[in-house]
Design a protein around this motif. Structure first.
Motif, PDB file in Angstrom:
ATOM      1  N   ARG A   1      -1.600  -1.029  -3.866  1.00  6.58           N
ATOM      2  CA  ARG A   1      -2.695  -0.074  -3.798  1.00  6.58           C
ATOM      3  C   ARG A   1      -2.141   1.335  -3.589  1.00  6.58           C
ATOM      4  O   ARG A   1      -1.178   1.519  -2.847  1.00  6.58           O
ATOM      5  N   VAL A   2      -2.765   2.318  -4.214  1.00  4.59           N
ATOM      6  CA  VAL A   2      -2.337   3.714  -4.063  1.00  4.59           C
ATOM      7  C   VAL A   2      -3.580   4.570  -3.836  1.00  4.59           C
ATOM      8  O   VAL A   2      -4.487   4.602  -4.675  1.00  4.59           O
ATOM      9  N   ASN A   3      -3.612   5.252  -2.708  1.00  2.00           N
ATOM     10  CA  ASN A   3      -4.756   6.094  -2.364  1.00  2.00           C
ATOM     11  C   ASN A   3      -4.275   7.427  -1.793  1.00  2.00           C
ATOM     12  O   ASN A   3      -3.143   7.541  -1.321  1.00  2.00           O
ATOM     13  N   SER A   4      -5.156   8.417  -1.832  1.00  2.00           N
ATOM     14  CA  SER A   4      -4.838   9.709  -1.224  1.00  2.00           C
ATOM     15  C   SER A   4      -5.799   9.985  -0.075  1.00  2.00           C
ATOM     16  O   SER A   4      -6.963   9.569  -0.092  1.00  2.00           O
ATOM     17  N   VAL A   5      -5.296  10.703   0.938  1.00  2.00           N
ATOM     18  CA  VAL A   5      -6.078  11.075   2.110  1.00  2.00           C
ATOM     19  C   VAL A   5      -6.159  12.594   2.151  1.00  2.00           C
ATOM     20  O   VAL A   5      -5.155  13.293   1.943  1.00  2.00           O
ATOM     21  N   HIS A   6      -7.358  13.108   2.429  1.00  2.00           N
ATOM     22  CA  HIS A   6      -7.627  14.548   2.312  1.00  2.00           C
ATOM     23  C   HIS A   6      -8.169  15.101   3.625  1.00  2.00           C
ATOM     24  O   HIS A   6      -9.385  15.206   3.822  1.00  2.00           O
ATOM     25  N   PRO A   7      -7.283  15.503   4.535  1.00  2.00           N
ATOM     26  CA  PRO A   7      -7.748  16.097   5.794  1.00  2.00           C
ATOM     27  C   PRO A   7      -8.223  17.534   5.594  1.00  2.00           C
ATOM     28  O   PRO A   7      -7.804  18.231   4.664  1.00  2.00           O
ATOM     29  N   GLY A   8      -9.079  17.960   6.510  1.00  2.00           N
ATOM     30  CA  GLY A   8      -9.374  19.377   6.658  1.00  2.00           C
ATOM     31  C   GLY A   8      -8.382  19.964   7.650  1.00  2.00           C
ATOM     32  O   GLY A   8      -7.229  19.534   7.715  1.00  2.00           O
ATOM     33  N   LEU A   9      -8.827  20.940   8.430  1.00  2.00           N
ATOM     34  CA  LEU A   9      -7.938  21.518   9.435  1.00  2.00           C
ATOM     35  C   LEU A   9      -7.617  20.478  10.504  1.00  2.00           C
ATOM     36  O   LEU A   9      -8.520  19.897  11.113  1.00  2.00           O
ATOM     37  N   VAL A  10      -6.328  20.226  10.708  1.00  2.00           N
ATOM     38  CA  VAL A  10      -5.864  19.319  11.758  1.00  2.00           C
ATOM     39  C   VAL A  10      -5.030  20.152  12.728  1.00  2.00           C
ATOM     40  O   VAL A  10      -4.211  20.981  12.304  1.00  2.00           O
ATOM     41  N   GLU A  11      -5.228  19.932  14.004  1.00  2.00           N
ATOM     42  CA  GLU A  11      -4.499  20.708  15.001  1.00  2.00           C
ATOM     43  C   GLU A  11      -3.079  20.167  15.156  1.00  2.00           C
ATOM     44  O   GLU A  11      -2.751  19.449  16.100  1.00  2.00           O
ATOM     45  N   THR A  12      -2.250  20.527  14.187  1.00  2.00           N
ATOM     46  CA  THR A  12      -0.826  20.191  14.149  1.00  2.00           C
ATOM     47  C   THR A  12      -0.052  21.491  13.973  1.00  2.00           C
ATOM     48  O   THR A  12      -0.635  22.537  13.645  1.00  2.00           O
ATOM     49  N   PRO A  13       1.262  21.459  14.152  1.00  2.00           N
ATOM     50  CA  PRO A  13       2.052  22.672  13.881  1.00  2.00           C
ATOM     51  C   PRO A  13       1.829  23.209  12.470  1.00  2.00           C
ATOM     52  O   PRO A  13       1.744  24.432  12.273  1.00  2.00           O
ATOM     53  N   LEU A  14       1.708  22.313  11.483  1.00  2.25           N
ATOM     54  CA  LEU A  14       1.479  22.753  10.101  1.00  2.25           C
ATOM     55  C   LEU A  14       0.110  23.402   9.947  1.00  2.25           C
ATOM     56  O   LEU A  14      -0.018  24.495   9.381  1.00  2.25           O
ATOM     57  N   GLY A  15      -0.923  22.734  10.458  1.00  2.00           N
ATOM     58  CA  GLY A  15      -2.277  23.254  10.302  1.00  2.00           C
ATOM     59  C   GLY A  15      -2.501  24.555  11.046  1.00  2.00           C
ATOM     60  O   GLY A  15      -3.042  25.520  10.489  1.00  2.00           O
TER      61      GLY A  15
ATOM     62  N   SER B   1       0.819  -1.208   0.000  1.00  2.00           N
ATOM     63  CA  SER B   1       0.000   0.000   0.000  1.00  2.00           C
ATOM     64  C   SER B   1       0.852   1.257   0.000  1.00  2.00           C
ATOM     65  O   SER B   1       1.841   1.347   0.726  1.00  2.00           O
ATOM     66  N   VAL B   2       0.436   2.226  -0.799  1.00  2.00           N
ATOM     67  CA  VAL B   2       0.997   3.578  -0.769  1.00  2.00           C
ATOM     68  C   VAL B   2      -0.133   4.528  -0.380  1.00  2.00           C
ATOM     69  O   VAL B   2      -1.222   4.481  -0.962  1.00  2.00           O
ATOM     70  N   VAL B   3       0.129   5.371   0.608  1.00  6.97           N
ATOM     71  CA  VAL B   3      -0.847   6.383   1.029  1.00  6.97           C
ATOM     72  C   VAL B   3      -0.192   7.747   0.880  1.00  6.97           C
ATOM     73  O   VAL B   3       0.851   8.017   1.477  1.00  6.97           O
ATOM     74  N   ASN B   4      -0.798   8.598   0.074  1.00  8.39           N
ATOM     75  CA  ASN B   4      -0.275   9.938  -0.181  1.00  8.39           C
ATOM     76  C   ASN B   4      -1.163  10.977   0.494  1.00  8.39           C
ATOM     77  O   ASN B   4      -2.385  10.979   0.303  1.00  8.39           O
ATOM     78  N   LEU B   5      -0.554  11.857   1.277  1.00  3.68           N
ATOM     79  CA  LEU B   5      -1.314  12.894   1.973  1.00  3.68           C
ATOM     80  C   LEU B   5      -1.603  14.052   1.030  1.00  3.68           C
ATOM     81  O   LEU B   5      -0.687  14.713   0.543  1.00  3.68           O
ATOM     82  N   SER B   6      -2.879  14.265   0.778  1.00  3.48           N
ATOM     83  CA  SER B   6      -3.338  15.442   0.053  1.00  3.48           C
ATOM     84  C   SER B   6      -4.050  16.337   1.058  1.00  3.48           C
ATOM     85  O   SER B   6      -3.570  16.500   2.186  1.00  3.48           O
ATOM     86  N   SER B   7      -5.188  16.889   0.716  1.00  3.23           N
ATOM     87  CA  SER B   7      -5.892  17.840   1.574  1.00  3.23           C
ATOM     88  C   SER B   7      -7.254  18.106   0.971  1.00  3.23           C
ATOM     89  O   SER B   7      -7.475  17.855  -0.227  1.00  3.23           O
ATOM     90  N   ILE B   8      -8.184  18.639   1.779  1.00  2.00           N
ATOM     91  CA  ILE B   8      -9.424  19.103   1.165  1.00  2.00           C
ATOM     92  C   ILE B   8      -9.127  20.242   0.196  1.00  2.00           C
ATOM     93  O   ILE B   8      -9.923  20.506  -0.717  1.00  2.00           O
ATOM     94  N   LEU B   9      -7.961  20.905   0.371  1.00  2.00           N
ATOM     95  CA  LEU B   9      -7.572  21.954  -0.575  1.00  2.00           C
ATOM     96  C   LEU B   9      -6.937  21.365  -1.835  1.00  2.00           C
ATOM     97  O   LEU B   9      -6.444  22.099  -2.674  1.00  2.00           O
ATOM     98  N   GLY B  10      -6.971  20.046  -1.963  1.00  3.14           N
ATOM     99  CA  GLY B  10      -6.702  19.388  -3.242  1.00  3.14           C
ATOM    100  C   GLY B  10      -7.996  19.061  -3.956  1.00  3.14           C
ATOM    101  O   GLY B  10      -7.990  18.518  -5.066  1.00  3.14           O
ATOM    102  N   LEU B  11      -9.137  19.401  -3.321  1.00  2.00           N
ATOM    103  CA  LEU B  11     -10.466  19.160  -3.882  1.00  2.00           C
ATOM    104  C   LEU B  11     -11.226  20.451  -4.157  1.00  2.00           C
ATOM    105  O   LEU B  11     -12.136  20.483  -4.976  1.00  2.00           O
ATOM    106  N   LYS B  12     -10.863  21.502  -3.419  1.00  2.00           N
ATOM    107  CA  LYS B  12     -11.557  22.782  -3.541  1.00  2.00           C
ATOM    108  C   LYS B  12     -10.545  23.910  -3.399  1.00  2.00           C
ATOM    109  O   LYS B  12      -9.448  23.707  -2.899  1.00  2.00           O
ATOM    110  N   GLY B  13     -10.924  25.083  -3.859  1.00  2.00           N
ATOM    111  CA  GLY B  13     -10.038  26.227  -3.749  1.00  2.00           C
ATOM    112  C   GLY B  13     -10.083  26.849  -2.369  1.00  2.00           C
ATOM    113  O   GLY B  13     -11.041  26.678  -1.618  1.00  2.00           O
ATOM    114  N   GLY B  14      -9.002  27.583  -2.051  1.00  2.00           N
ATOM    115  CA  GLY B  14      -8.951  28.281  -0.781  1.00  2.00           C
ATOM    116  C   GLY B  14      -8.173  29.568  -0.919  1.00  2.00           C
ATOM    117  O   GLY B  14      -7.081  29.588  -1.494  1.00  2.00           O
ATOM    118  N   ALA B  15      -8.720  30.662  -0.402  1.00  2.00           N
ATOM    119  CA  ALA B  15      -8.031  31.948  -0.464  1.00  2.00           C
ATOM    120  C   ALA B  15      -6.680  31.847   0.233  1.00  2.00           C
ATOM    121  O   ALA B  15      -6.550  31.217   1.282  1.00  2.00           O
TER     122      ALA B  15
END
Length: 263
Positions: free
Chosen positions: A181-195, A138-152
């Motif tokens: 298998r290759v899939n992408s995961v699309h988080p919204g805001l996550v309470e991490t240093p990056l988010g 399995s390969v899991v690639n981290l994307s984002s909800i901002l890979g599905l919709k635009g954001g200012a």
């Protein structure tokens, strides 16, 4: 979940979603290889796993460098002889109004978020395919909800995460015959240093929010489940995609946003 004794490489393992993914997978019996440019952070992740009785090895790793990828794969090949999964979690978030985003900064965003995934999938293909012959990989690639919709203020980030989404689908089509298998995961805001850092950057560049706390509260109020995500929420989904229970899931995008984009 069927994860016991799998060997999985997680990039961006020094903090945030990457660190929590390492901890979650290790708790299910995975032998973790935790890589990050931040070597000290990767070591700390592994120490936490080892203190809990798990197995983990830290690797300093520049995910934007092809030679660094080859070195990491060589270490895993030499020590384990197999690799059952790759989680491409390393990432960068550029927050700027479009007209203020220098091309060099835009290119840095693509290098870290897109090129690293490309390089990682190429570098691990052979070792993953050998492991997949006896049960899938399995390969899991981290994307984002901002890979599905635009954001200012996120034009560069949206560009990179949209690319990860479609790259994952294209590679899934080619890797299917190898039982990878290759899939992408699309988080919204996550309470991490990056988010949280990205929210603060928005405020610093003119977003009409009085404070970071107010910004997080606003997102939570707009989310059907009533809160921002914690790293464990995303890590649990990644663990499923690495486990045998997801053996017929590939080319998919799993959204982990508490219903934010369902509205």
């Amino acid at each position: 979940m069927q994860l016991e004794d799998k060997i999985i490489l997680v990039t961006g393992a020094a903090s945030g979603i990457g660190r929590q993914t390492c901890l979650t997978l290790a708790a299910h019996g995975v032998r973790i290889y935790a890589s990050d440019l931040n070597a000290k952070g990767a070591v700390e992740t592994c120490e936490e796993i080892q203190d809990a009785g798990g197995r983990a090895t830290s690797l300093q790793h520049d995910v934007t460098d092809q030679a660094s990828w080859c070195e990491v794969v060589e270490v895993i090949e030499r020590q384990e002889g197999r690799l059952n999964g790759l989680v491409n979690s390393a990432g960068l978030m550029v927050v700027r109004p479009f007209h203020e985003t220098e091309f060099e900064l835009y290119r840095r965003q693509q290098t870290v978020n897109v090129d690293s995934v490309w390089l990682g999938c190429q570098a691990t293909r052979t070792i993953l395919s050998r492991s997949a012959a006896s049960g899938g990989a399995s390969v899991v690639n981290l994307s984002s909800i901002l890979g599905l919709k635009g954001g200012a203020m996120h034009s560069a980030y949206c560009t990179s995460k949209g690319a990860v989404r479609l790259m994952s689908k294209a590679i899934a089509v080619e890797f299917g015959k190898l039982r990878i298998r290759v899939n992408s995961v699309h988080p919204g805001l996550v309470e991490t240093p990056l988010g949280l850092g990205s929210m603060q950057d928005m405020i610093d560049h003119g977003a009409p929010m009085p404070s970071l706390e107010a910004a997080v509260s606003m997102v939570a109020q707009r989310t059907p489940l009533g809160r921002a995500a914690q790293p464990i929420d995303v890590a649990n989904v990644i663990a499923f995609l690495c486990a045998d229970e997801s053996q017929y899931v590939t080319g998919s995008e799993l959204v982990v946003d508490g219903g934010f984009t369902a509205q």
